[in-house]
Design an enzyme around this catalytic site. Sequence first.
Site, PDB file in Angstrom:
ATOM      1  N   SER A 458      -9.362  20.788  -2.347  1.00  0.00           N
ATOM      2  CA  SER A 458      -9.155  21.858  -1.366  1.00  0.00           C
ATOM      3  C   SER A 458     -10.371  22.773  -1.235  1.00  0.00           C
ATOM      4  O   SER A 458     -11.404  22.365  -0.734  1.00  0.00           O
ATOM      5  CB  SER A 458      -7.891  22.641  -1.744  1.00  0.00           C
ATOM      6  OG  SER A 458      -7.442  23.432  -0.678  1.00  0.00           O
ATOM      7  N   ASP A 469     -23.579  19.169   3.378  1.00  0.00           N
ATOM      8  CA  ASP A 469     -23.938  19.081   4.796  1.00  0.00           C
ATOM      9  C   ASP A 469     -25.171  19.915   5.134  1.00  0.00           C
ATOM     10  O   ASP A 469     -25.979  19.519   5.977  1.00  0.00           O
ATOM     11  CB  ASP A 469     -22.755  19.531   5.670  1.00  0.00           C
ATOM     12  CG  ASP A 469     -21.599  18.542   5.639  1.00  0.00           C
ATOM     13  OD1 ASP A 469     -21.809  17.413   5.168  1.00  0.00           O
ATOM     14  OD2 ASP A 469     -20.492  18.909   6.070  1.00  0.00           O
ATOM     15  N   LYS A 483      -8.078  16.428  -0.562  1.00  0.00           N
ATOM     16  CA  LYS A 483      -7.098  17.300   0.110  1.00  0.00           C
ATOM     17  C   LYS A 483      -7.805  18.090   1.208  1.00  0.00           C
ATOM     18  O   LYS A 483      -8.594  18.989   0.923  1.00  0.00           O
ATOM     19  CB  LYS A 483      -6.451  18.253  -0.887  1.00  0.00           C
ATOM     20  CG  LYS A 483      -5.475  19.239  -0.265  1.00  0.00           C
ATOM     21  CD  LYS A 483      -4.907  20.169  -1.322  1.00  0.00           C
ATOM     22  CE  LYS A 483      -4.012  21.223  -0.699  1.00  0.00           C
ATOM     23  NZ  LYS A 483      -4.761  22.201   0.116  1.00  0.00           N
TER      24      LYS A 483
END
Length: 709
Positions: A458, A469, A483
């Site tokens: 999460s 990224d 998740k």
Amino acid sequence: MKLKLLAILFAFATAAHGAAIVPDAQETKAAHLTAEVLSRYHYKPAPLDEALSSKIFDQYLKALDSDKLFFIQSDIDQMADARTKLGSDMLNDDLTRPFNIFNLYIKRAVERFGYARSLLKGSFKFDSNESYQFSRAKQDWPKTEAEVQDLWRKRVKNDWLRLRLAGKDDKSIVDVLGKRYDNSIKRIGRFNNEDAFNTYMNAYTMAIEPHTNYMAPRTAANFDISMRLSLVGIGAVLVEVDEYTTIRELVAGGPAALSGQLNVGDRIVGVAQGENGAMTDVMGARLDDSVALIRGALDTVVRLEVLPADAGPDGKHKVVTMVRKPISLQDQSAKSSIQTINDGKTTRTIGVITLPSFYEDFAAKQKGTPGYKSTSRDVALLLKELKDKKVDGVLMDLRNNGGGSLSESVELTGLFTGKGPVVQVRQASGEIRVESSPQSQPAWDGPLAVLINRNSASASEIFAAAIQDYGRGLILGEPSFGKGTVQTMFNLDRITKSVKPQLGEVKLTIAQFFRINGGTTQLRGVTPDVTFPSVLETGEYGESSYDNALPWTQIPAASFTPKGSLQDEVPILVAQHKVRVKGEKDFQYLQEDIAEFNAKRKQNELSLNETVRRKEKDAQEAKLASRKPATKASDAAAAAKNNNSEKDDGLQAGERDLRVELAAEKARKNDRDVLLIEAAHILGDEVDLRKPGVNLAARAKQAQLLNAQ
């Protein structure tokens, strides 16, 4: 005689409730309201029809009897009429069927442990080629009473053999196992309607989607404590040992520690409110009931009747009076340490920040309380301290961090990336919102790595994905949980405008989050740049192990500017990592242990032949001994002590002497963290690659040549 014994045991277990457990009016109302909330506001709304009822039924049986050791096939057949009616019953305010199933579970559980207890009157022979299957989740239900009794006979035989291999004689084994099975029956006897309701409601919520849950008022209060990392109480960590509420740890600075009258191992047998309140006997009480009595309002008085740790059962009691105060759960806060890495030529210092969860005191934040508790605030302070110590790089350790506050994951990312988008959140309507960090400048712009494992989920995945990224740092470890959903808390008491918590809360999925590159961590998790060996396989644990998880999907990327690129460095770091761990014995031992564990798990059988098990035990102990060579007498003593701590003593949690268990736990915490050390080495390598004038192409070729040797 055996049937008479079982009847006595069942009567004992059910005496706590006097009769079958039945739902109360508040639970019936809570179930109905939960159904309305989930059908209106869930990201993946599902009607309470026969199809969902069937899923609830299966989930409920799994929650009650996951290894299929209590019910038999005729029980399942007897319950069959409930399979398609649970949903309509709930909407009609009728919880009779699920409570009947829970009552049957209690009856069967008492019978099974009672049968196990009766087997201790006999003896076992360990010269046959029988085997014990330790996981039965994928097996069929036992067809007959004789079949389930044979399963329990093998279970008891394995319990007996483990203790025998640990050096206990038959009399000691009977004492240990007799107490174990008796305690199991006593715990069953303390089940109440709240246990039945919570189990059933979570079977319902998780039948819709894995991360939707029902929380009773007490559970919701504990969840709130875990988010704000504070509570009001006496500052004692409690466990249940032999029906006593026992002090396991005293929190530094708390009323219990400051009183000087309480010690680890002391047993609380009574609790009273105020200076003159009547003492409530908690001997044999459920631990959560004892805890609820000890906690209370700020600056109120609580009195404890205590049996000291060194006193016998008939020892003298004492009464300790304390005033409840705020307790900060510092053990669950972010912490820093420094790893010094020496490769023979260069010494690097790596600052490590260990983060157990993404916490935030929502209430204090809303009130504008200065200095309220939060992950990003704590980490910002730790980063300042590490910068002052002039560390060469920062390693964020998010292993076993299951997530928490989404806003805190955004704030934390900003400490390393500065201002910009961090995560995209898509609502059920399809609307996409980009959550961005407002941090104008990063608090740390130096070399960075994030260490994750299969239990990182999460908010941990949001942070790791954003760092990856942006090209801001390395991701090391195992693929994460997978998740990619967002939950919120819905307080049922707000619907009825109840002032006192009565109905509980629903944690429901309301959105799905996406990486800023447009992908999602859902199912697939975050893939590390450098992968470490994993004991948890993706198909058996994590989001992909749920058959009703949301699918992986993709949306357009957000507008963001990468902070860098590690594309050329990663192959070099991977090659250097592989070369280094070939010569790192502890890392090789870890890989061996993981391979052995997975092989045994797939085999799913333990021999019940003593000769076979002794050979396995001796081989295991010889292997452990060979890993700890002793060069001096003092080293030999230390090696023997460590080796003994890793032996199977045949005991379960709560059966060992508390001080011995705490000492072993402390020793495990001090064990060399092989993966953390290797992660620090990799980050140290990355620091080296950043030095001016480094020829990456030449370093890549050199690393490949070394790796090929």
